[in-house]
Design a protein around this motif. Structure first.
Motif, PDB file in Angstrom:
ATOM      1  N   ARG A 469      28.097  62.139  67.738  1.00  0.00           N
ATOM      2  CA  ARG A 469      26.813  61.877  67.882  1.00  0.00           C
ATOM      3  C   ARG A 469      26.803  62.074  69.615  1.00  0.00           C
ATOM      4  O   ARG A 469      27.220  60.680  70.289  1.00  0.00           O
ATOM      5  CB  ARG A 469      25.592  60.438  67.941  1.00  0.00           C
ATOM      6  N   PRO A 508      12.084  56.892  62.001  1.00  0.00           N
ATOM      7  CA  PRO A 508      13.917  57.144  61.132  1.00  0.00           C
ATOM      8  C   PRO A 508      14.936  57.785  62.928  1.00  0.00           C
ATOM      9  O   PRO A 508      13.942  57.619  63.770  1.00  0.00           O
ATOM     10  CB  PRO A 508      13.993  58.224  60.996  1.00  0.00           C
ATOM     11  N   THR A 509      15.777  57.130  62.203  1.00  0.00           N
ATOM     12  CA  THR A 509      16.639  57.267  63.445  1.00  0.00           C
ATOM     13  C   THR A 509      16.666  58.950  64.028  1.00  0.00           C
ATOM     14  O   THR A 509      16.747  59.731  63.816  1.00  0.00           O
ATOM     15  CB  THR A 509      18.422  57.160  62.774  1.00  0.00           C
ATOM     16  N   GLY A 510      17.163  58.738  65.790  1.00  0.00           N
ATOM     17  CA  GLY A 510      16.534  60.231  66.007  1.00  0.00           C
ATOM     18  C   GLY A 510      15.204  60.723  66.403  1.00  0.00           C
ATOM     19  O   GLY A 510      15.513  61.455  66.885  1.00  0.00           O
ATOM     20  N   SER A 511      14.576  59.849  66.399  1.00  0.00           N
ATOM     21  CA  SER A 511      12.921  59.763  66.526  1.00  0.00           C
ATOM     22  C   SER A 511      12.229  60.039  68.002  1.00  0.00           C
ATOM     23  O   SER A 511      11.001  60.061  68.107  1.00  0.00           O
ATOM     24  CB  SER A 511      12.030  59.575  65.616  1.00  0.00           C
ATOM     25  N   LYS A 513      12.690  57.029  69.768  1.00  0.00           N
ATOM     26  CA  LYS A 513      12.225  55.577  70.090  1.00  0.00           C
ATOM     27  C   LYS A 513      12.321  54.911  71.406  1.00  0.00           C
ATOM     28  O   LYS A 513      12.014  54.531  71.948  1.00  0.00           O
ATOM     29  CB  LYS A 513      12.289  54.478  68.773  1.00  0.00           C
ATOM     30  N   THR A 514      13.782  54.989  71.656  1.00  0.00           N
ATOM     31  CA  THR A 514      14.890  54.503  72.925  1.00  0.00           C
ATOM     32  C   THR A 514      13.929  54.909  73.742  1.00  0.00           C
ATOM     33  O   THR A 514      13.655  54.585  74.964  1.00  0.00           O
ATOM     34  CB  THR A 514      16.490  54.692  73.020  1.00  0.00           C
ATOM     35  N   GLU A 577      17.134  46.294  68.521  1.00  0.00           N
ATOM     36  CA  GLU A 577      16.639  46.506  67.338  1.00  0.00           C
ATOM     37  C   GLU A 577      16.529  45.452  66.360  1.00  0.00           C
ATOM     38  O   GLU A 577      17.475  44.720  66.567  1.00  0.00           O
ATOM     39  CB  GLU A 577      17.584  47.823  66.392  1.00  0.00           C
ATOM     40  N   ARG A 579      16.199  43.960  63.729  1.00  0.00           N
ATOM     41  CA  ARG A 579      17.462  45.204  62.398  1.00  0.00           C
ATOM     42  C   ARG A 579      17.439  43.353  61.244  1.00  0.00           C
ATOM     43  O   ARG A 579      17.689  43.835  60.025  1.00  0.00           O
ATOM     44  CB  ARG A 579      18.491  44.499  62.320  1.00  0.00           C
ATOM     45  N   THR A 600      12.837  48.596  68.776  1.00  0.00           N
ATOM     46  CA  THR A 600      12.334  49.159  67.565  1.00  0.00           C
ATOM     47  C   THR A 600      12.338  48.939  66.278  1.00  0.00           C
ATOM     48  O   THR A 600      13.759  47.051  66.177  1.00  0.00           O
ATOM     49  CB  THR A 600      13.991  50.369  68.136  1.00  0.00           C
ATOM     50  N   HIS A 602      13.347  50.647  62.085  1.00  0.00           N
ATOM     51  CA  HIS A 602      13.282  51.929  61.117  1.00  0.00           C
ATOM     52  C   HIS A 602      12.123  51.197  60.016  1.00  0.00           C
ATOM     53  O   HIS A 602      12.332  51.185  58.834  1.00  0.00           O
ATOM     54  CB  HIS A 602      14.591  51.899  60.985  1.00  0.00           C
TER      55      HIS A 602
END
Length: 760
Positions: A469, A508-511, A513-514, A577, A579, A600, A602
């Protein structure tokens, strides 16, 4: 008036003392024009001249403009004098040759021809003003590039200029060159004209510059991509600032092979310059910053020339000139490395573990991995996948660009394991362990900047697979650049003003958010607030924030970080997150005890976030009291701005959009009366033939009001929560996406991919 030439010439000491006094006056002015108005007459007297004219290069260096004229007379030039750049005028000859001229008699054709056969003195201005001009000096005002011309005249009754006068005039020319540069840079930057003409605000320019640093791109590219400015508008601003012509990318231009023979293209790409031609023995150089004196001196040294003509270009255009033919087919560009690897027999995956490190460190493999990363970074990829295949088949390298994977190249089977081993070496992972997943990080320097990567290896039935990544550390984006609707932007700003509570950004991941949360933090980041963040990893940094990196390997989890941050006197906490149940409970407790908590999750939608957190075991009463709002988002590919094609939507398409948006909401939100700007993908070289370039976010913003709190307290179902949020004004991601389609930013197919609308 009594000139110095009529009596004794000033000594060098007296001349320098007088010049020093004049220079102090010049330095008091921000711009050179008013400075000349103040001291021009003093300079003329100091040089013993009857007439002093200062010309400025304008209009792509094709014209000289008399920006100042001082005369030993009460009469002066009424209007600015424009001298066209022809080869026959004295000022123009100096501008073209950039060499000083000393004439005993400017009207003497023989003396003029001795300098250049076609040189003539254009005496029309002098005749109009009644100046009996005879002796003349003309010098270039030159820094790194030509800025203008200084011209001096004496009359018939005066003694002619001599070598001492020429040296003193040259000294003043150097001072003017410095002031032309400094004054212009104080007045504007490279994009100052765009601000002056109202194409963008000063704040827009500041944000674009910060965004460019974050992306590792040029400011010009950000201005074109995010602010809709054309190359033509930007080129005008660059030409005005640098005072040299702009050259855009032209695939038909043939680069001079004789000048490129001993210069590697990688060196030119790194330093962003290249020779593009030769004119009358002078090399023409294209560079992104003609005022970079150190680079210009290096260019003279590398090419072993004394004179260069500089032209300005965009960094991206310079790289296009320098790209290899292989850029149209990425795999072709790696064939040379595969040839090197084939010749390095020890680079093949060794049988013994002791040789593993050597095989991974082979020079050919190092170059291969570096080039894969560089190519992925150039194409704007977010992830690199190195995947093994079944026995006898080559491995595959794929990259994810704008959310979709595309094949980059194939790696011969015999080199695939060594490539993965090389990635593990630079990520400091155990290269002998191939049975368990591993996580690591690495940093590489590419084109003068550091690229950080998060690396994950996983065992598959065909061998290890690697995913890298590409992280983009940088400054935060601004909320207004995140494609938020005005209503959502206002809602977020209202939440950000609350002294305590819980705000979640989900997707989702990579959307993104951060990115969104750091945009919120940039608004909150003032000296009066203490802000702590706990992230994994820390991708975006901001001055004024205390940012903590979570380390799961040493059991420094989000929950442990939250407990520690609560003892560190925070006002605002960003937790990367939620989680697990422990982190979520601590976050709710922190928001109820006077802290604003951002985090955040997911989940697929804003309403689903509530049910997910309740399922984690949160107390519904405490959770409903703490929750301020939830922003759900996705990233949708945008149509390429260079090639997208507008078209008129037919009635069937319009009806379909109304149906999926909701007939009642369509009218309520004003889309019925809105002008439709539907566009379709076409494909061009800029977007790689896909028709799409870049992504924008679509959102849904749930605000937790009193009725929603009551539903949370009694653990209402997902549909009931969603329906109530819509009643209170939430526009779903599907609706937000349709609004962006109607505005011409994307199309139906992209909305289907991210939210599953059910039509295309």
């Amino acid at each position: 008036m009594q000139l110095e030439i009529a009596g004794k010439r000033l000594s060098d000491h007296a001349f320098l003392a007088e010049l020093k006094t004049i220079y102090k006056v010049i330095r008091q002015f921000e711009r050179i024009d008013p400075a000349l108005d103040s001291v021009g007459d003093a300079l003329r007297k100091l040089l013993g001249a009857r007439v002093l004219i200062v010309y400025l290069c304008v209009e792509n260096d094709s014209k000289l403009n008399a920006t100042y004229c001082g005369v030993d007379s009460e009469d002066s030039i009424g209007d600015e004098s424009h001298v066209l750049r022809t080869a026959t005028s004295l000022a123009d000859h100096v501008a073209l040759t950039q060499r000083a001229v000393l004439l005993s008699d400017a009207n003497d054709t023989e003396e003029l021809c001795s300098i250049h056969p076609e040189l003539r003195f254009d005496g029309r201005l002098c005749a109009t003003q009644g100046w009996p001009v005879r002796s003349a000096i003309a010098l270039p005002i030159k820094g790194v590039m030509l800025l203008g011309v200084l011209q001096l005249f004496r009359f018939d009754e005066d003694p002619p200029f001599d070598g001492i006068d020429l040296k003193r005039a040259a000294l003043i020319s150097q001072i003017l060159a410095r002031e032309f540069n400094d004054g212009h840079q104080k007045e504007t930057g490279p994009f100052g004209q765009l601000v002056e003409e109202g194409s963008l605000s000063k704040q827009d320019l500041v944000e674009a510059t910060a965004h460019a640093r974050q992306q590792g791109a040029s400011t010009a590219k950000v201005l074109m991509d995010n602010y809709g400015l054309s190359v033509a508008r930007i080129s005008q601003s660059l030409e005005r600032y640098y005072r040299v012509p702009f050259v855009a990318y032209d695939p038909k231009l043939t680069l001079p092979s004789s000048l490129l023979t001993n210069i590697s293209r990688s060196y030119l790409r790194k330093n962003l310059w290249l020779p593009i031609g030769m004119h009358k023995g002078t090399v023409v150089i294209l560079i992104d910053d003609p005022l970079d004196h150190q680079r210009v001196r290096e260019i003279h040294s590398v090419l072993n020339v004394q004179h260069c003509t500089l032209k300005v270009g965009l960094p991206e255009h310079i790289l296009l000139f320098l790209r290899d033919d292989s850029t149209t087919d990425a795999a072709t560009g790696f064939e040379d490395l595969f040839s090197v690897l084939a010749s390095q027999s020890r680079a093949i995956q060794p049988e013994s573990e002791a040789e593993d490190d050597y095989g991974a460190e082979a020079s050919g493999m190092i170059q291969l991995i570096n080039r894969i990363i560089a190519e992925a970074d150039r194409l704007g990829a977010s992830d690199i996948h190195i995947e093994p295949s079944r026995e006898g088949e080559p491995g595959t390298v794929r990259i994810r660009v704008d959310g979709l994977c595309r094949r980059l190249l194939e790696i011969p089977e015999e080199h695939c394991s060594a490539a993965i081993a090389r990635v593990k070496v630079i990520s400091r992972l155990n290269i002998a362990e191939r049975r368990l997943p591993q996580d690591g990080k690495c940093k590489l320097k590419l084109a003068g900047r550091t690229v950080e990567m998060r690396v994950a290896t996983l065992p598959t039935v065909y061998g290890e697979s690697v995913v890298m990544r590409l992280l983009t550390p940088g400054t935060p984006m601004q909320l207004k650049n995140l494609s938020l609707s005005l209503a959502n932007q206002r809602a977020i700003m209202k939440i950000a003003t609350q002294p305590h509570g819980l705000f979640l950004v989900v997707g989702p991941t990579g959307s993104g958010k951060t990115t969104t949360l750091h945009a919120v933090l940039s608004k909150l980041n003032v000296p009066e607030r203490k802000i702590w963040t706990a992230e994994d990893p820390v991708e975006i940094t901001q001055d004024g924030l205390q940012q903590v990196q979570v380390q799961s390997k040493i059991n420094f989890t989000f929950a442990m970080a939250m407990r520690a941050l609560l003892r560190a006197d925070p006002d605002v906490i960003l937790i990367g997150e939620m989680r697990d149940s422990e982190t979520a409970n601590i976050g709710v407790e922190a928001s109820l005890t006077g802290h604003l908590v951002l985090s955040t999750l997911h989940t697929n939608s804003a309403a689903e976030t509530i049910t997910r957190l309740l399922d984690l075991g949160l107390d519904p009463i405490n959770f409903s009291d703490a929750l301020l709002g939830v922003l759900a988002q996705r990233l949708m590919r945008t149509l390429c701005s260079k090639c997208k094609q507008p078209y008129e939507a037919d009635e069937e398409e319009k009806q379909r959009l109304r149906h999926f948006y909701g007939e009642e909401a369509f009218v309520k939100h004003g889309l019925e009366a809105r002008e439709w700007k539907l566009c379709r993908a076409v494909g061009c070289t800029e977007c790689g033939g896909t028709g799409y370039k870049g992504r924008l976010a679509i959102h849904e913003m749930l605000i937790c009001g009193s009725r929603l709190r009551n539903l949370i307290n009694r653990r209402a179902g997902l549909d009931e929560l969603r329906d109530q949020a819509v009643k209170e004004g939430m526009r779903t991601m599907r609706q937000d996406g349709i609004e962006k389609i109607v505005s011409g930013y994307s199309d139906y197919s992209q909305l289907v991919q991210v939210v599953g609308v059910g039509f295309c």
